[in-house]
Design a protein around this motif. Structure first.
Motif, PDB file in Angstrom:
ATOM      1  N   GLY A  66       0.813  -1.224   0.109  1.00  0.00           N
ATOM      2  CA  GLY A  66       0.146  -0.039   0.120  1.00  0.00           C
ATOM      3  C   GLY A  66       0.804   1.183  -0.091  1.00  0.00           C
ATOM      4  N   GLU A  67       0.330   2.343   0.649  1.00  0.00           N
ATOM      5  CA  GLU A  67       0.748   3.827   0.237  1.00  0.00           C
ATOM      6  C   GLU A  67       1.580   4.146   1.493  1.00  0.00           C
ATOM      7  OE1 GLU A  67      -2.182   6.190  -1.608  1.00  0.00           O
ATOM      8  OE2 GLU A  67      -1.329   7.951  -0.315  1.00  0.00           O
ATOM      9  N   ALA A  68       0.616   4.460   2.512  1.00  0.00           N
ATOM     10  CA  ALA A  68       1.110   4.957   4.055  1.00  0.00           C
ATOM     11  C   ALA A  68       0.197   4.564   4.886  1.00  0.00           C
ATOM     12  CB  ALA A  68       1.493   6.356   3.650  1.00  0.00           C
ATOM     13  N   PRO A  69       0.606   4.496   6.151  1.00  0.00           N
ATOM     14  CA  PRO A  69      -0.285   4.216   7.245  1.00  0.00           C
ATOM     15  C   PRO A  69      -1.089   5.368   7.516  1.00  0.00           C
ATOM     16  CG  PRO A  69       2.035   4.327   8.094  1.00  0.00           C
ATOM     17  CD  PRO A  69       2.194   4.615   6.614  1.00  0.00           C
ATOM     18  N   GLY A  70      -2.620   4.976   7.708  1.00  0.00           N
ATOM     19  CA  GLY A  70      -3.604   6.121   8.116  1.00  0.00           C
ATOM     20  C   GLY A  70      -3.537   6.143   9.396  1.00  0.00           C
ATOM     21  N   GLU A  73      -3.922   2.800  11.589  1.00  0.00           N
ATOM     22  CA  GLU A  73      -2.339   2.105  11.514  1.00  0.00           C
ATOM     23  C   GLU A  73      -1.321   2.889  12.247  1.00  0.00           C
ATOM     24  OE1 GLU A  73      -4.323   2.689   8.757  1.00  0.00           O
ATOM     25  OE2 GLU A  73      -5.074   0.810   8.189  1.00  0.00           O
ATOM     26  N   PRO A  79      -0.146  -2.364   9.464  1.00  0.00           N
ATOM     27  CA  PRO A  79      -0.431  -2.113   8.061  1.00  0.00           C
ATOM     28  C   PRO A  79      -1.897  -2.413   8.003  1.00  0.00           C
ATOM     29  CG  PRO A  79       0.925  -3.910   7.776  1.00  0.00           C
ATOM     30  CD  PRO A  79       0.790  -3.438   9.471  1.00  0.00           C
ATOM     31  N   PHE A  80      -2.738  -1.676   7.330  1.00  0.00           N
ATOM     32  CA  PHE A  80      -4.113  -1.992   6.965  1.00  0.00           C
ATOM     33  C   PHE A  80      -4.924  -2.852   7.885  1.00  0.00           C
ATOM     34  CE2 PHE A  80      -2.118  -1.664   2.494  1.00  0.00           C
ATOM     35  CZ  PHE A  80      -3.227  -0.847   2.139  1.00  0.00           C
ATOM     36  N   ALA A  84      -9.893   0.407   5.026  1.00  0.00           N
ATOM     37  CA  ALA A  84      -9.280  -0.064   3.908  1.00  0.00           C
ATOM     38  C   ALA A  84      -8.811  -1.463   4.492  1.00  0.00           C
ATOM     39  CB  ALA A  84      -8.333   0.855   3.300  1.00  0.00           C
ATOM     40  N   ASN A 106       3.845  -0.954   3.194  1.00  0.00           N
ATOM     41  CA  ASN A 106       3.540   0.329   2.517  1.00  0.00           C
ATOM     42  C   ASN A 106       4.754   1.056   2.060  1.00  0.00           C
ATOM     43  OD1 ASN A 106       0.580   0.889   3.002  1.00  0.00           O
ATOM     44  ND2 ASN A 106       1.187   0.836   5.215  1.00  0.00           N
ATOM     45  N   HIS A 188      -6.558   0.292  -4.962  1.00  0.00           N
ATOM     46  CA  HIS A 188      -6.472   0.344  -3.458  1.00  0.00           C
ATOM     47  C   HIS A 188      -7.739   0.109  -2.986  1.00  0.00           C
ATOM     48  CE1 HIS A 188      -5.487   1.951   0.471  1.00  0.00           C
ATOM     49  NE2 HIS A 188      -4.102   2.030   0.224  1.00  0.00           N
TER      50      HIS A 188
HETATM   51  N1  URA Z   1      -3.849   2.465   3.285  1.00  0.00           N
HETATM   52  C1  URA Z   1      -2.615   2.185   3.103  1.00  0.00           C
HETATM   53  O1  URA Z   1      -2.244   2.397   1.923  1.00  0.00           O
HETATM   54  N2  URA Z   1      -1.712   1.617   3.983  1.00  0.00           N
HETATM   55  C2  URA Z   1      -2.414   1.202   5.099  1.00  0.00           C
HETATM   56  O2  URA Z   1      -1.706   0.752   5.853  1.00  0.00           O
HETATM   57  C3  URA Z   1      -3.577   1.778   5.354  1.00  0.00           C
HETATM   58  C4  URA Z   1      -4.491   2.452   4.426  1.00  0.00           C
END
Ligand code: URA
Length: 224
Positions: A66-70, A73, A79-80, A84, A106, A188
């Motif tokens: 994925g992209e980055a922690p929200g 997270e 992660p995730f 999502a 991520n 995503h």
């Molecule tokens: N979206 C992401 O790309 N990564 C995460 O860990 C959570 C949401």
């Protein structure tokens, strides 16, 4: 297949990827500790609570990126695990897999301020660690979740709508062993939730079925 170039990632002086006889699990843990201390992105951001390095089976044949922690997270350091993440869990289950049998990571390990989309220089600073995680695990396939991870892994500027559903290849830099890993770009899960149409769901399911065939998993005709 799409050709790729990783460009000039900003790299700290990484330690040896794997010490002699070291397991994937130990190599990942050593990398995690190094990252926490030296990542030029994560040591600079000061609005996050936890680093989200990645989790799952260190020997996984499938990695989701994925992209980055929200926010959730960031709070839990995993992660995730937010909304999502629930959708990603459903996707993994629809493939007939357990979440802990895959690896999830991520590009950015520290949540960007105000949860904004990662800036290109943040991706270049934090991203090399992801490549090292992948070089240690060496999965059979990677599912790139959304545009930022697809762009980073494949060095492409193509939009996700055009590029999803077609196998591409990540070429790992020589200094971490080189070689290629197959990448399946898809939407995503957060995009899927925002655009919960029959078309989007069908597209993601079709992409996951390509992956299931590649991993020689049974492929039913329905799902997600
Ligand atoms: N979206 C992401 O790309 N990564 C995460 O860990 C959570 C949401």
């Amino acid at each position: 297949m799409v050709a790729l170039s990783l460009g000039d990632a900003v790299t700290p002086d990484f330690p040896t990827l794997r010490l002699e006889g070291e397991s994937n699990s130990d190599a990942l843990e050593r990398l995690r500790r190094f990252h926490a201390e030296h990542c030029p992105h994560c040591t600079r951001v000061n609005t996050h609570r936890n680093l989200v390095f990645g989790e799952g089976d260190p020997e996984a044949s499938l990695v989701f990126v994925g992209e980055a922690p929200g926010e959730t997270e960031d709070e839990l350091g995993r992660p995730f695990v937010g909304r999502a993440g629930q959708k990603l869990d459903e996707m993994i289950a629809a493939m007939g897999l357990e979440r802990d049998s895959v690896y999830i990571a991520n590009i950015l390990k520290a949540r960007p301020p105000n949860n904004r989309t990662p800036l290109p220089d943040e991706v270049m600073r934090c991203g090399p660690t992801l490549l090292r995680q992948l070089a240690i695990i060496r999965p059979t396939a990677i599912v790139a979740l959304g545009a930022p991870s697809t762009k980073f892994l494949l060095g492409t500027s193509e939009g996700i709508t055009r590029i999803r559903g077609v196998w591409a290849r990540l070429t790992l830099p020589e200094e971490i062993g080189g070689g290629e890993i197959e990448v399946m770009p898809t939407f995503h899960p957060a995009y899927l939730l925002r655009n919960y149409t029959v078309e989007t769901r069908k597209a993601v399911w079709s992409d996951l079925q390509h992956v299931m065939r590649r991993l020689e998993l049974p492929t039913p005709n329905t799902g997600g």
